[in-house]
Design a protein around this motif. Structure first.
Motif, PDB file in Angstrom:
ATOM      1  N   GLN A 154       0.828  -1.195   0.000  1.00 50.04           N
ATOM      2  CA  GLN A 154       0.000   0.000   0.000  1.00 50.04           C
ATOM      3  C   GLN A 154       0.871   1.257   0.000  1.00 50.04           C
ATOM      4  O   GLN A 154       0.584   2.223  -0.704  1.00 50.04           O
ATOM      5  N   LEU A 155       1.948   1.242   0.759  1.00 52.07           N
ATOM      6  CA  LEU A 155       2.864   2.375   0.814  1.00 52.07           C
ATOM      7  C   LEU A 155       3.520   2.613  -0.545  1.00 52.07           C
ATOM      8  O   LEU A 155       3.637   3.757  -0.990  1.00 52.07           O
ATOM      9  N   ARG A 156       3.912   1.549  -1.218  1.00 47.14           N
ATOM     10  CA  ARG A 156       4.512   1.685  -2.554  1.00 47.14           C
ATOM     11  C   ARG A 156       3.516   2.237  -3.566  1.00 47.14           C
ATOM     12  O   ARG A 156       3.866   3.077  -4.400  1.00 47.14           O
ATOM     13  N   SER A 157       2.265   1.765  -3.504  1.00 47.86           N
ATOM     14  CA  SER A 157       1.261   2.273  -4.452  1.00 47.86           C
ATOM     15  C   SER A 157       0.945   3.742  -4.173  1.00 47.86           C
ATOM     16  O   SER A 157       0.711   4.518  -5.109  1.00 47.86           O
ATOM     17  N   MET A 158       0.934   4.142  -2.904  1.00 48.56           N
ATOM     18  CA  MET A 158       0.712   5.546  -2.573  1.00 48.56           C
ATOM     19  C   MET A 158       1.852   6.414  -3.106  1.00 48.56           C
ATOM     20  O   MET A 158       1.617   7.504  -3.624  1.00 48.56           O
ATOM     21  N   ALA A 159       3.081   5.945  -2.974  1.00 50.53           N
ATOM     22  CA  ALA A 159       4.229   6.700  -3.480  1.00 50.53           C
ATOM     23  C   ALA A 159       4.176   6.811  -5.000  1.00 50.53           C
ATOM     24  O   ALA A 159       4.454   7.878  -5.565  1.00 50.53           O
ATOM     25  N   ALA A 160       3.809   5.739  -5.675  1.00 49.83           N
ATOM     26  CA  ALA A 160       3.699   5.780  -7.139  1.00 49.83           C
ATOM     27  C   ALA A 160       2.577   6.724  -7.564  1.00 49.83           C
ATOM     28  O   ALA A 160       2.713   7.479  -8.529  1.00 49.83           O
TER      29      ALA A 160
END
Length: 136
Positions: free
Chosen positions: A38-44
């Motif tokens: 979820q953190l990676r998708s938010m950053a992307a």
């Protein structure tokens, strides 16, 4: 990885197994994996939103160039001086002008020189400086 080396990671994993127990550890590991995804998708998503709003040139900018630790006054002055030499007009016709005569060569040199600086008016000894109301 956050300043944790291999042995510290192993010690943390052993402590987690002891505290959580083998029956709850898989659930917490799955929660951690979901959180990281979820953190990676938010950053992307934030990067994509920034790219849409600001433009590609800002997102793809090399931010290391703007790092203040890269500031070296000697290098900056040297680059400015070298750029200044590149900006001077090239004297392609200088060789034929010198062959034609000394007067033609001095004309080319005089054309390449910058205009003289503005002369500074000096006060005579004992003379007071002019008062400027708008300067105060």
């Amino acid at each position: 990885m956050l300043g944790i080396n291999g042995t510290e990671l192993i010690i943390l994993a052993v402590i987690a197994v002891i505290i959580l127990g083998p029956e709850r550890l898989p659930d917490y590991a799955a929660q951690l994996a979901r959180f990281v995804k979820q953190l990676r998708s938010m950053a992307a998503g934030a990067k994509e939103q920034l790219r849409e709003e600001v433009g590609d040139e800002i997102v793809d900018m090399d931010w290391r160039k703007l790092d203040p630790r890269q500031y070296d006054p000697r290098r900056i002055i040297k680059e400015a001086l070298l750029d200044e030499e590149d900006d001077l007009p090239q004297r392609a016709g200088a060789a034929p002008a010198v062959a034609a005569g000394a007067a033609a060569g001095t004309a080319v040199k005089a054309a390449a020189r910058p205009a003289p600086a503005k002369t500074v008016e000096r006060l005579q000894p004992g003379e007071t400086a002019p008062y400027d109301i708008e300067a105060t």
